[in-house]
Design a protein around this motif. Structure first.
Motif: not given
Length: 649
Positions: A513-525
């Motif tokens: 919601d607060d970060h338009p345009g942000v893309q997620l590349l890697l998602h680990e713990d």
């Protein structure tokens, strides 16, 4: 010849001395209080002896216990380190009387410099310039600095700007000096707010040789305690440097000095040079001198104690070295010390630890604590010293600032960010240093980039989701096949701001919601990579209970995960004052039922060698007081409640 050495100290300096002993083939004996039972200096020693108790008065300040420990462990020598009993002539005499070798100056030399007032008289008689104020200060003497005669480290110091304030300042300084050093003698000297704190490393033997092993500038200070030190002192004319070294060696010869010591001076803006004191021990900042010369000052202390003669002259210095003291404290909260578990202390690019590598450039770490250690209220808040040396001052400052900026520090608050900003400040890089530097540039040094905290919180939320993923392998945690409500996570930042993180993981990727345009590349713990405005940013995340540490590419954040539905019963009454840290109540200035004013001191806590005021948050009445003098309180304990005065509508 010394075969086994007891270090009558703890932490970083004990580890430093043990490092040299291992090189020389000398067996090592550590002592420890109960809180230090598993400390690093204890684990590294060949033998360790328990000093029952927790506070220094019952342990590291007990000369009888220390000497008994040395004899029981079979040590034949005692090194005092710095602090505690390192400048106690009585302790030195007791060590010698027990038939042990004392690794330090003669007791007579320690006694001669033990009182700053007596030392100044002795130095004046030897022709060394001193700062003086008459027995009855006048307006012309203002501002004044009230100082304890028997100690240092900023304890018992008060700045006085009007004569009307002098009696109260003297009384407060006497009380603090008596508590810290067992001696309430204080004195006054002119206060030069923009003077430079210079010192000369001395080394002398029993054969008449006295070395001035270069000089240092220790002007960057807070609470009259050093934070950044460097060698050589920048910008000194050759004539002034020669005068400084001559004054220092004259001081050493005047008292028949032997061993390592430091003569400290104040350089006034008008060029006047004045003797401050002589520290009859090894200094905290000795590594900068070692890095420039390749000397091992601890090894030389041991050699002098064994009666060896020094060469005629010390080796030349090369390049520049800068040391930063990394403290567990919060500069934004008046340098309030912090306690708790140090989960991680990781600095990239460290070349040596506790070593005097003569290479032309490098990074050295002297740490008293490490991963998993407890930072307690009983001792000094310094975690480590980080030292960079290079051919030029600018290169050393850049290397040191970069290492600190990249460090991963998980645990109590530290002064890391302030150190980085100070080392990169244009005035520092120009050599415009003085004892009021941190105050003069406070606004710039305290500035922080609050805009990066929401993105760090988003990274923390994504890592938390990954840590709790229950979806099929290869499917991102939080992913929904159909539109759904956003995932919500709440955090509180170190400065108290609360952040709500709302995001969705959809077929088209991350929607925050607060970060338009942000893309997620890697998602680990423990690792999240995002693209923000076309720039790839990597965040490393570590969780310890509710605390979350996010180490970004150029910044670091400490977050606290909050319950989305907090218990209303847990709210405190307005005006409730909580203990900001573990400590001992040492003074109380108001009683229940008294009217108080906003900012009025109500009580004082002592923790980590400092006194801390607890003040009224508003005008009102002190309705409740839970504190008592002598009582130990824990962080978050309710100390008092002030009921604010209601203002007319």
């Amino acid at each position: 010849m010394i075969t086994s050495l007891l270090v009558a100290n703890r932490g970083e300096i004990a580890r430093r001395i043990f490092r040299t002993c291992r090189t020389l083939g000398i067996a090592t004996v550590a002592v420890h209080s109960d809180p230090d039972a598993d400390a690093r200096h204890v684990r590294e020693a060949d033998t360790a002896v328990r000093l029952p108790g927790a506070v220094p008065a019952d342990t590291y300040l007990r000369a009888d216990l220390l000497i008994r420990a040395a004899l029981d462990a079979g040590a034949d020598a005692v090194h005092p380190g710095y602090g505690f009993l390192s400048e106690s002539a009585e302790f030195a005499r007791a060590v010698l009387a027990a038939g042990l070798t004392w690794v330090g100056p003669p007791p007579e030399a320690i006694a001669a410099m033990g009182s700053k007032t007596a030392a100044k008289r002795l130095m004046a008689a030897a022709g060394v310039p001193v700062l003086t104020v008459g027995d009855r200060p006048t307006e012309a003497d203002l501002p004044l600095l009230v100082k304890a005669a028997a100690g240092g480290g900023g304890r018992g110091m008060r700045v006085v700007r009007t004569l009307a304030d002098l009696p109260a300042a003297l009384a407060a300084a006497r009380a603090e000096a008596a508590a810290a050093f067992g001696d309430d003698e204080v004195f006054c000297e002119p206060y030069l707010p923009t003077g430079r704190h210079l010192e000369v490393q001395l080394l002398a033997d029993a054969h008449g040789t006295v070395w001035a092993v270069g000089d240092r500038d220790c002007s960057l200070q807070r609470r009259h305690q050093k934070v950044v030190e460097e060698a050589p002192a920048p910008g000194l004319a050759a004539e002034l440097r020669a005068r400084l070294h001559t004054a220092a060696t004259d001081a050493a010869r005047a008292i028949g000095y032997r061993g390592a010591g430091t003569a400290e001076f104040l350089l006034a803006p008008d060029g006047r040079l004045a003797f401050l004191e002589m520290n009859t021990r090894l200094q905290v900042e000795h590594p900068v001198t070692e890095c420039l010369t390749g000397l091992d000052l601890v090894a030389l202390q041991l050699a002098v104690a064994e009666g060896e003669q020094l060469p005629a002259d010390p080796p030349p210095s090369r390049g520049c070295a800068i040391e930063a003291r990394l403290y567990a404290e919060d500069p934004a909260r008046d340098w309030q010390p912090a306690t708790g578990t140090l989960h991680r202390l990781e600095l990239p690019g460290v070349d040596v630890e506790f070593d005097t590598d003569p290479a032309p450039a490098g990074l050295r770490l002297d740490a008293g604590a490490g991963d998993g250690d407890q930072v307690t209220v009983h001792y000094d808040a310094m975690l480590a010293k980080v030292i960079a040396w290079a051919p030029t001052r600018a290169a050393a400052a850049r290397r040191l600032a970069d290492a600190l900026a990249r460090a991963r520090l998980h645990g109590p608050a530290t002064n890391r960010d302030l150190l980085v900003r100070a080392l990169r400040h244009p005035a520092f890089l120009d050599g415009a240093v003085h004892t009021a530097f941190l105050t003069e540039h406070a606004a710039e040094l305290a500035a922080s980039d609050g805009k990066s905290a929401p993105l760090a919180a988003l990274a923390a939320a994504l890592a938390d989701a990954a840590a709790h993923r229950t979806a099929l392998r290869g499917v991102p945690a939080g992913w929904r096949n159909l539109p759904s409500q956003p995932q919500i996570k709440r955090y509180r930042t170190a400065d108290g701001a609360e952040l709500d993180v709302r995001y969705r993981l959809t077929r088209d990727g991350l929607r925050a919601d607060d970060h338009p345009g942000v893309q997620l590349l890697l998602h680990e713990d423990d690792l999240v990579e995002l693209t923000v405005g076309g720039l790839r940013r990597r965040y490393r995340i570590a969780r310890y209970g509710a605390q979350v540490f996010v180490d970004g590419p150029t910044e670091h954040h400490t977050l606290t995960a909050l319950d989305r539905f907090p218990d209303p019963a847990a709210a405190l009454a307005p005006g409730t004052l909580l203990a900001p840290m573990p400590g001992t109540v040492i003074r109380i200035a108001a009683r229940p039922g008294e009217r108080v004013s906003a900012g009025q001191p109500l009580l004082w806590l002592e923790a980590m060698k400092m006194e801390h005021q607890v003040t009224a948050p508003a005008d009102g009445t002190l309705s409740t007081l839970h504190a008592e003098v002598g009582v130990q309180v824990e962080t978050g304990a309710v100390l008092a409640v002030v009921e604010a005065t209601e203002t007319a509508p």
